[in-house]
Design a protein around this motif. Structure first.
Motif, PDB file in Angstrom:
ATOM      1  N   THR A  84     -11.010  -4.529   8.902  1.00  0.00           N
ATOM      2  CA  THR A  84     -12.115  -3.633   9.265  1.00  0.00           C
ATOM      3  C   THR A  84     -12.789  -3.072   8.017  1.00  0.00           C
ATOM      4  OG1 THR A  84     -10.529  -1.819   9.521  1.00  0.00           O
ATOM      5  CG2 THR A  84     -11.149  -3.009  11.529  1.00  0.00           C
ATOM      6  N   GLU A  85     -13.374  -3.972   7.245  1.00  0.00           N
ATOM      7  CA  GLU A  85     -14.294  -3.632   6.138  1.00  0.00           C
ATOM      8  C   GLU A  85     -13.624  -2.988   4.927  1.00  0.00           C
ATOM      9  OE1 GLU A  85     -17.313  -1.346   8.154  1.00  0.00           O
ATOM     10  OE2 GLU A  85     -18.126  -3.120   9.151  1.00  0.00           O
ATOM     11  N   ARG A  86     -12.278  -3.106   4.815  1.00  0.00           N
ATOM     12  CA  ARG A  86     -11.616  -2.480   3.665  1.00  0.00           C
ATOM     13  C   ARG A  86     -10.776  -3.468   2.846  1.00  0.00           C
ATOM     14  NH1 ARG A  86      -9.794   2.495   7.397  1.00  0.00           N
ATOM     15  NH2 ARG A  86     -10.199   0.888   8.950  1.00  0.00           N
ATOM     16  N   GLN A  87     -11.048  -4.757   3.054  1.00  0.00           N
ATOM     17  CA  GLN A  87     -10.294  -5.772   2.305  1.00  0.00           C
ATOM     18  C   GLN A  87     -10.517  -5.629   0.800  1.00  0.00           C
ATOM     19  OE1 GLN A  87     -10.036 -10.662   2.063  1.00  0.00           O
ATOM     20  NE2 GLN A  87     -11.021  -9.731   3.810  1.00  0.00           N
ATOM     21  N   ALA A  88     -11.771  -5.418   0.412  1.00  0.00           N
ATOM     22  CA  ALA A  88     -12.102  -5.356  -1.018  1.00  0.00           C
ATOM     23  C   ALA A  88     -11.520  -4.131  -1.712  1.00  0.00           C
ATOM     24  CB  ALA A  88     -13.625  -5.384  -1.200  1.00  0.00           C
ATOM     25  N   VAL A  89     -11.275  -3.068  -0.949  1.00  0.00           N
ATOM     26  CA  VAL A  89     -10.739  -1.837  -1.568  1.00  0.00           C
ATOM     27  C   VAL A  89      -9.280  -1.584  -1.190  1.00  0.00           C
ATOM     28  CG1 VAL A  89     -12.971  -0.680  -1.796  1.00  0.00           C
ATOM     29  CG2 VAL A  89     -11.665  -0.412   0.332  1.00  0.00           C
ATOM     30  N   PHE A  90      -8.658  -2.560  -0.527  1.00  0.00           N
ATOM     31  CA  PHE A  90      -7.290  -2.330  -0.064  1.00  0.00           C
ATOM     32  C   PHE A  90      -6.316  -2.084  -1.219  1.00  0.00           C
ATOM     33  CE2 PHE A  90      -3.063  -3.649   1.487  1.00  0.00           C
ATOM     34  CZ  PHE A  90      -2.914  -2.682   2.462  1.00  0.00           C
ATOM     35  N   HIS A  91      -6.623  -2.622  -2.379  1.00  0.00           N
ATOM     36  CA  HIS A  91      -5.746  -2.414  -3.544  1.00  0.00           C
ATOM     37  C   HIS A  91      -5.699  -0.955  -3.993  1.00  0.00           C
ATOM     38  CE1 HIS A  91      -9.738  -2.835  -5.345  1.00  0.00           C
ATOM     39  NE2 HIS A  91      -9.274  -2.143  -6.355  1.00  0.00           N
ATOM     40  N   GLY A  98      -8.647   6.565  -3.575  1.00  0.00           N
ATOM     41  CA  GLY A  98      -8.586   5.287  -2.864  1.00  0.00           C
ATOM     42  C   GLY A  98      -8.520   5.513  -1.369  1.00  0.00           C
ATOM     43  N   ILE A  99      -8.214   4.439  -0.620  1.00  0.00           N
ATOM     44  CA  ILE A  99      -8.119   4.588   0.836  1.00  0.00           C
ATOM     45  C   ILE A  99      -6.767   5.192   1.212  1.00  0.00           C
ATOM     46  CG2 ILE A  99      -9.756   2.724   1.288  1.00  0.00           C
ATOM     47  CD1 ILE A  99      -7.349   0.962   2.111  1.00  0.00           C
ATOM     48  N   SER A 100      -6.738   5.809   2.380  1.00  0.00           N
ATOM     49  CA  SER A 100      -5.519   6.473   2.857  1.00  0.00           C
ATOM     50  C   SER A 100      -4.499   5.445   3.329  1.00  0.00           C
ATOM     51  CB  SER A 100      -5.887   7.406   4.015  1.00  0.00           C
ATOM     52  OG  SER A 100      -4.725   7.852   4.685  1.00  0.00           O
ATOM     53  N   GLY A 101      -3.221   5.799   3.211  1.00  0.00           N
ATOM     54  CA  GLY A 101      -2.167   4.940   3.735  1.00  0.00           C
ATOM     55  C   GLY A 101      -2.078   4.956   5.248  1.00  0.00           C
ATOM     56  N   PHE A 102      -2.820   5.841   5.899  1.00  0.00           N
ATOM     57  CA  PHE A 102      -2.817   5.972   7.356  1.00  0.00           C
ATOM     58  C   PHE A 102      -4.262   5.891   7.870  1.00  0.00           C
ATOM     59  CE2 PHE A 102       0.643   8.485   5.569  1.00  0.00           C
ATOM     60  CZ  PHE A 102       1.744   7.979   6.243  1.00  0.00           C
ATOM     61  N   PRO A 103      -4.461   5.530   9.140  1.00  0.00           N
ATOM     62  CA  PRO A 103      -5.817   5.604   9.703  1.00  0.00           C
ATOM     63  C   PRO A 103      -6.390   7.017   9.564  1.00  0.00           C
ATOM     64  CG  PRO A 103      -4.388   4.354  11.153  1.00  0.00           C
ATOM     65  CD  PRO A 103      -3.499   4.946  10.090  1.00  0.00           C
ATOM     66  N   LEU A 384      14.815  22.066   4.514  1.00  0.00           N
ATOM     67  CA  LEU A 384      13.494  21.456   4.607  1.00  0.00           C
ATOM     68  C   LEU A 384      13.256  20.526   3.428  1.00  0.00           C
ATOM     69  CD1 LEU A 384      11.261  24.335   5.932  1.00  0.00           C
ATOM     70  CD2 LEU A 384      12.960  22.951   7.074  1.00  0.00           C
ATOM     71  N   ASP A 385      13.197  19.268   3.739  1.00  0.00           N
ATOM     72  CA  ASP A 385      12.996  18.234   2.738  1.00  0.00           C
ATOM     73  C   ASP A 385      11.496  18.006   2.540  1.00  0.00           C
ATOM     74  OD1 ASP A 385      13.550  16.124   1.066  1.00  0.00           O
ATOM     75  OD2 ASP A 385      15.073  15.289   2.384  1.00  0.00           O
ATOM     76  N   ARG A 386      11.149  17.362   1.432  1.00  0.00           N
ATOM     77  CA  ARG A 386       9.747  16.985   1.142  1.00  0.00           C
ATOM     78  C   ARG A 386       8.812  18.190   1.139  1.00  0.00           C
ATOM     79  NH1 ARG A 386      12.994  13.266   1.359  1.00  0.00           N
ATOM     80  NH2 ARG A 386      12.458  11.055   1.544  1.00  0.00           N
ATOM     81  N   ALA A 387       9.307  19.323   0.654  1.00  0.00           N
ATOM     82  CA  ALA A 387       8.441  20.491   0.527  1.00  0.00           C
ATOM     83  C   ALA A 387       7.513  20.287  -0.664  1.00  0.00           C
ATOM     84  CB  ALA A 387       9.281  21.750   0.339  1.00  0.00           C
ATOM     85  N   GLY A 388       6.298  20.830  -0.559  1.00  0.00           N
ATOM     86  CA  GLY A 388       5.334  20.692  -1.651  1.00  0.00           C
ATOM     87  C   GLY A 388       4.446  19.474  -1.479  1.00  0.00           C
ATOM     88  N   LEU A 389       3.796  19.065  -2.565  1.00  0.00           N
ATOM     89  CA  LEU A 389       2.875  17.926  -2.525  1.00  0.00           C
ATOM     90  C   LEU A 389       3.673  16.634  -2.662  1.00  0.00           C
ATOM     91  CD1 LEU A 389       0.074  19.351  -4.829  1.00  0.00           C
ATOM     92  CD2 LEU A 389       0.060  19.233  -2.351  1.00  0.00           C
ATOM     93  N   VAL A 390       3.342  15.655  -1.815  1.00  0.00           N
ATOM     94  CA  VAL A 390       4.141  14.427  -1.799  1.00  0.00           C
ATOM     95  C   VAL A 390       3.322  13.188  -2.186  1.00  0.00           C
ATOM     96  CG1 VAL A 390       5.860  15.281  -0.189  1.00  0.00           C
ATOM     97  CG2 VAL A 390       3.804  14.205   0.697  1.00  0.00           C
ATOM     98  N   GLY A 391       2.340  13.395  -3.042  1.00  0.00           N
ATOM     99  CA  GLY A 391       1.656  12.256  -3.643  1.00  0.00           C
ATOM    100  C   GLY A 391       1.023  11.299  -2.661  1.00  0.00           C
ATOM    101  N   GLU A 392       1.475  10.037  -2.708  1.00  0.00           N
ATOM    102  CA  GLU A 392       0.738   8.950  -2.065  1.00  0.00           C
ATOM    103  C   GLU A 392       0.583   9.081  -0.551  1.00  0.00           C
ATOM    104  OE1 GLU A 392       3.341   8.663  -4.051  1.00  0.00           O
ATOM    105  OE2 GLU A 392       3.038   7.150  -5.598  1.00  0.00           O
ATOM    106  N   ASP A 393       1.503   9.766   0.124  1.00  0.00           N
ATOM    107  CA  ASP A 393       1.392   9.867   1.586  1.00  0.00           C
ATOM    108  C   ASP A 393       0.212  10.723   2.041  1.00  0.00           C
ATOM    109  OD1 ASP A 393       3.291   8.125   2.505  1.00  0.00           O
ATOM    110  OD2 ASP A 393       4.864   9.611   2.712  1.00  0.00           O
ATOM    111  N   GLY A 394      -0.264  11.601   1.179  1.00  0.00           N
ATOM    112  CA  GLY A 394      -1.495  12.318   1.489  1.00  0.00           C
ATOM    113  C   GLY A 394      -1.327  13.510   2.415  1.00  0.00           C
TER     114      GLY A 394
END
Length: 439
Positions: A84-91, A98-103, A384-394
């Protein structure tokens, strides 16, 4: 035969121009494309490889984005993004700018709903379907793709329960591969396994009992079968349910064999699938591992200690307690509300309960923390795990609200240990008995 079909597909309109007999070649190219990029850039692998044929079939049969497609969680939506139009930017997936790891709705009209946490797809797609009905858009299709781990969550059942008394044009597709991040657990999973193995009589069907037109289970890697069944279901009115069997990690042998490890494997060799070893000898231990090993250490000395996690035994390192004391550690599936109130129930009986939930997932059990734990002053120990900013997951996974949303709750101690030693000490203190709940 065109040597590279994928290179010429920018969107589903291009996809629908292909003859059906070329789609298996496209599936292979799409898998190879995902493997190639994720091997270098990291990200979620196994889930997307498992739904390649399903993704192609959905966009081939339905008129997306006019027909609305909702992917539950969205770990498995890489193929969807590429088509759906994101092949060129999938990297750029999961990178800054960049694009999100989730819809994500703001990213593409093909992303009908923003996801990241599980079990929201049925409610969202039903909402869309009822709105379409009110607007007189009677031919519009609404599809929710949900996994066998996600459908066991309470919210998914709430959606199914409501949908079954409507005549909404809703198709729920169960992507059944018997694994979420860790293997799926619970009575519903056992039921689905029995259905897959032909051990359940046809009349004993939990989905039919909820007034859905049930079909399946069918092979989720058989493109002609998927396409013909989706074409048939397009013409069926009211709530429909298609049970599809897939293999997580399909097409990469090691990912099929080690599904937990290849959920998000880091960098690996695209040809062999072998994960590139990271030299972590210079790094301090992960907080979750310190938690997991300390919990086992404390549990050896105190038989009242219990561990609870909602479907995150590996990520939270509760797996160590589950291995050491299988009767005293519980994976309750994707059910954060249940996890908290289960912990509260155990605490009333004098148990010392460590309830380990990711920061963003505890948001889903906010009422239970207030109503069932804090108001009754039950000494549940929330880790509580994963508190704070978790980078790539957004944004969906940033644990940035926990101190704010817990700070206003009466009777609740909040502790933020500065290092591993302080974490161990506070776990010990809590396990010795507090008069209040603690996070």
């Amino acid at each position: 035969m065109n040597c590279n079909l994928l290179a010429n597909i920018n969107n589903p309109i291009d996809l629908r121009k292909l003859p059906e007999n070329q789609l298996p070649q496209l599936a292979k190219e799409l898998r190879d494309f995902i493997i190639d990029i994720v091997s270098k850039k990291e990200g979620h692998l196994g889930a997307s490889l498992g739904v390649v044929e399903l993704t192609i079939a959905l966009h081939y049969v339905f008129n997306t984005p006019e027909d609305l497609l909702v992917w539950d969680v969205g770990h498995q939506a890489y193929g969807h993004k590429i088509l759906t139009e994101r092949q060129a930017v999938f990297h750029t997936n999961r990178e800054l700018n960049g694009i999100s790891g989730f819809p994500k709705r703001s990213e593409s009209p093909y992303d009908a709903f923003g996801v990241g946490h599980s079990s929201t797809s049925i409610s969202a797609a039903l909402g869309m379907a009822l709105a379409s009905q009110l607007k007189g858009e009677i031919n519009k299709q609404h599809i929710a793709v949900i996994g066998d781990a996600s459908i066991a969550s309470g919210m998914a059942f709430e959606g199914l329960n409501h949908a079954g008394v409507t005549d909404a044009n809703l198709l729920v597709i169960l992507n059944d591969n018997a694994i979420g991040i860790d293997p799926s657990i619970g009575a519903l999973k056992d039921y689905l396994t029995a259905v897959k193995e032909g051990k359940n009589p046809k009349q004993n069907n939990i989905i039919k009992s909820l007034n859905f037109d049930y079909s399946g289970p069918i092979d989720g890697h058989d493109l002609p079968k998927l396409i013909s069944e989706l074409e048939r279901l397009k013409l069926v009115k009211g709530p429909k349910f298609l049970h599809v069997i897939t293999t997580k990690g399909k097409g990469l042998q090691l990912a099929e064999e080690e599904q937990v490890k290849y959920h998000a494997p880091g960098k690996f060799d695209a040809e062999t699938g072998k994960i590139h070893p990271k030299d972590e000898s210079h790094l301090p231990p992960k907080f979750q591992d310190v938690f997991g090993h300390t919990l086992v250490e404390l549990a050896q000395k105190n038989e009242k200690i219990i561990g609870i996690t909602p479907a995150m035994p590996t990520g939270s390192s509760m797996k160590y307690m589950m291995e050491a004391f299988p009767k005293r550690a519980f994976d309750v599936g994707i059910a954060e509300q249940h996890a908290v109130t289960l912990a509260a129930g155990m605490a009333t009986q004098g148990m010392v309960v460590f309830c380990n939930i990711y920061s963003t997932f505890l948001q889903r059990a906010y009422d239970q923390v207030i109503h069932d734990v804090a108001l009754q002053n039950l000494p549940v120990i929330f880790c509580l795990d994963r508190a704070g900013l978790v980078g790539e997951d957004g944004a969906t996974h940033h644990g940035v609200f926990d101190i704010a949303y817990l700070n206003c709750i009466p009777n609740l101690i909040i502790a933020a240990p500065k290092d591993e030693e302080e974490l161990r000490n506070i776990m010990y203190t809590a396990s010795e008995g507090l008069n209040y709940p603690i996070a």
